[in-house]
Write an enzyme that holds these catalytic residues in place. Sequence first.
Site, PDB file in Angstrom:
ATOM      1  N   ASN A   1      19.526  23.840  48.655  1.00 15.17           N
ATOM      2  CA  ASN A   1      19.728  23.035  49.876  1.00 15.17           C
ATOM      3  C   ASN A   1      18.359  22.584  50.388  1.00 15.17           C
ATOM      4  O   ASN A   1      17.332  22.883  49.782  1.00 15.17           O
ATOM      5  CB  ASN A   1      20.487  23.852  50.930  1.00 15.17           C
TER       6      ASN A   1
ATOM      7  N   LYS B   1      30.201  39.423  62.236  1.00 17.08           N
ATOM      8  CA  LYS B   1      29.106  40.139  61.575  1.00 17.08           C
ATOM      9  C   LYS B   1      28.448  41.164  62.502  1.00 17.08           C
ATOM     10  O   LYS B   1      27.449  41.786  62.134  1.00 17.08           O
ATOM     11  CB  LYS B   1      28.058  39.139  61.072  1.00 17.08           C
TER      12      LYS B   1
HETATM   13  O1  PMT Z   1      14.032  25.662  56.939  1.00 23.19           O
HETATM   14  P1  PMT Z   1      14.161  24.459  57.856  1.00 23.19           P
HETATM   15  O2  PMT Z   1      14.023  23.156  57.123  1.00 23.19           O
HETATM   16  O3  PMT Z   1      13.224  24.572  59.031  1.00 23.19           O
HETATM   17  O4  PMT Z   1      15.659  24.444  58.434  1.00 23.19           O
HETATM   18  C1  PMT Z   1      16.090  25.431  59.336  1.00 23.19           C
HETATM   19  C2  PMT Z   1      17.518  25.902  59.017  1.00 23.19           C
HETATM   20  C3  PMT Z   1      18.487  24.751  59.203  1.00 23.19           C
HETATM   21  C4  PMT Z   1      17.611  26.415  57.568  1.00 23.19           C
HETATM   22  C5  PMT Z   1      17.814  27.071  60.017  1.00 23.19           C
HETATM   23  O5  PMT Z   1      17.725  26.572  61.335  1.00 23.19           O
HETATM   24  C6  PMT Z   1      19.214  27.642  59.788  1.00 23.19           C
HETATM   25  O6  PMT Z   1      20.193  27.202  60.367  1.00 23.19           O
HETATM   26  N1  PMT Z   1      19.296  28.699  58.908  1.00 23.19           N
HETATM   27  C7  PMT Z   1      20.586  29.268  58.485  1.00 23.19           C
HETATM   28  C8  PMT Z   1      21.235  28.375  57.471  1.00 23.19           C
HETATM   29  C9  PMT Z   1      22.556  28.965  56.964  1.00 23.19           C
HETATM   30  O7  PMT Z   1      22.637  29.323  55.827  1.00 23.19           O
HETATM   31  O8  PMT Z   1      23.497  29.059  57.889  1.00 23.19           O
HETATM   32  P2  PMT Z   1      25.000  29.683  57.613  1.00 23.19           P
HETATM   33  O9  PMT Z   1      25.756  29.344  58.822  1.00 23.19           O
HETATM   34  O10 PMT Z   1      25.502  29.215  56.295  1.00 23.19           O
HETATM   35  O11 PMT Z   1      24.734  31.241  57.511  1.00 23.19           O
HETATM   36  C10 PMT Z   1      24.849  32.117  58.622  1.00 23.19           C
HETATM   37  C11 PMT Z   1      23.825  33.203  58.564  1.00 23.19           C
HETATM   38  O12 PMT Z   1      24.105  34.070  57.468  1.00 23.19           O
HETATM   39  C12 PMT Z   1      22.391  32.743  58.399  1.00 23.19           C
HETATM   40  O13 PMT Z   1      21.579  33.587  59.192  1.00 23.19           O
HETATM   41  C13 PMT Z   1      22.101  32.993  56.916  1.00 23.19           C
HETATM   42  O14 PMT Z   1      20.719  33.284  56.690  1.00 23.19           O
HETATM   43  C14 PMT Z   1      22.979  34.202  56.635  1.00 23.19           C
HETATM   44  N2  PMT Z   1      23.485  34.310  55.250  1.00 23.19           N
HETATM   45  C15 PMT Z   1      24.343  33.391  54.747  1.00 23.19           C
HETATM   46  C16 PMT Z   1      24.870  33.557  53.467  1.00 23.19           C
HETATM   47  C17 PMT Z   1      24.466  34.676  52.708  1.00 23.19           C
HETATM   48  N3  PMT Z   1      24.914  34.850  51.473  1.00 23.19           N
HETATM   49  N4  PMT Z   1      23.617  35.562  53.233  1.00 23.19           N
HETATM   50  C18 PMT Z   1      23.113  35.404  54.474  1.00 23.19           C
HETATM   51  O15 PMT Z   1      22.322  36.233  54.944  1.00 23.19           O
END
Ligand code: PMT
Length: 428
Positions: free
Chosen positions: A222, A354
């Site tokens: 991504n 979570k």
């Molecule tokens: O890196 P940049 O370009 O500055 O962009 C910032 C960002 C958009 C990446 C950041 O602000 C952000 O939103 N990060 C989380 C992105 C994400 O994967 O969101 P999610 O809603 O899919 O996941 C929720 C949470 O679970 C996140 O904290 C993620 O790190 C965590 N996760 C998700 C899947 C997984 N298998 N393990 C995880 O730990």
Amino acid sequence: MAQDSQDIPSVTPKVALGISGGIAAYKAAEVLRGLQTAGCAVRVAMTKRACEFVQPLTFRALSGAHVIVDDYAPDNPDPIAHITFSQTVDLFLVAPATANIIAKFANGVADDFLTTTYLASNAPVLIAPAMNTTMWHHPATQRNLEVLRSDGVYIIDPDEGEMACGTVGPGRLSQPEKIVAAALEILRSAGGKRTNDLAGEHLLLTVGATREAIDPVRFLSNNSSGRMGFAIAEAASRRGARVTVIAGATAVAAPVNISMIRAYSAEEMYAAVMKHLPEASIFIGAAAVADYRPVQHSLQKIKKTSSSMSLELERTPDILQAVASAEQDKLLVLGFAAETENVLANAREKLQRKSLDAIIANDVTREGVGFDTVTNEVTILSRDSQAPIHVPLIAKTNVADIILDEVVRLRLRVKPFSLSEPGAVATG
Ligand code: PMT
């Protein structure tokens, strides 16, 4: 000791109030009075054009001090006022900020006292734009505002309504009480609270994008650049925390003074996090971790032998979930939610499912928000607070400090601060 977040620092905060030439210049008097009522010492500087709307004498009477328009003027008591004035203040506030002053700030033009003061100041800068709606919407103005945001300038968007020229739309100076509230919030955040307030903490942070291999040359990934996570790492280190970053693929340089471990796939990131978790007191999941990976990973480059191909995918380990389930004593766990619809409802669901201490929601469909941008607009939802903290579009470096303010509040278990409403500046 926990501070009441309504308090401003005990030492009198000094504000430089800059007034540029627009019809809203008269409202700066209300801003000045509001700041004084809140306990601030205010010095005023005006552009020559501003003096055509309101006399400097008004602000001299209200502030009890000389109003600087031209530091070369014979009546100016300080011959290097742009230096002494700018470097002794805690906040540089410009209200109203015209399209012209915004353009000058964005381009480093220093051709009068106010613009020279902007360049010579190390203090946080807050501007409250006011102008005709067409000027506000003009790409040049929006481009200049974007530059200022990424330079870390706080901006209070103008209100919508009928303008002095009769047009209706955004452009009216925000209400003086909103400007004062935003100024006080910035002073509160900058006023010592952010010095060493994370000493003794060990922050473990995931940053960047994971890569899930399809074959030796292809992967699923991504657009995460790592900017948001690195901004948090840098701010936490500056505020006294020991910082360990587990970084996937990133497009920007990592800050100094942190330990960084590379972990490109979700599986590698999971293993690295679990290895370092026992030493951590705070975990923040800022990485964009792939939710799925190919079941099969070809050891050789896949050849184009057919017109289509299918990939079977399987779930990756949920790192954030695993960290929150570890139930490590005193560990604070914060996640991000990158959403494209029902942003707050989806984020709240993740917060609860979570069992996180807080979640930072970003609507990644919005311009300047989320992936690969220097700015972000987020809403912080905490388990102990019903009131979300809305952080408007500002530099990721500033967002990072507001997230860490919330970490400090959660650690101290103090009541949430609730200035926040959309459009107001940084809350924490
Ligand atoms: O890196 P940049 O370009 O500055 O962009 C910032 C960002 C958009 C990446 C950041 O602000 C952000 O939103 N990060 C989380 C992105 C994400 O994967 O969101 P999610 O809603 O899919 O996941 C929720 C949470 O679970 C996140 O904290 C993620 O790190 C965590 N996760 C998700 C899947 C997984 N298998 N393990 C995880 O730990």
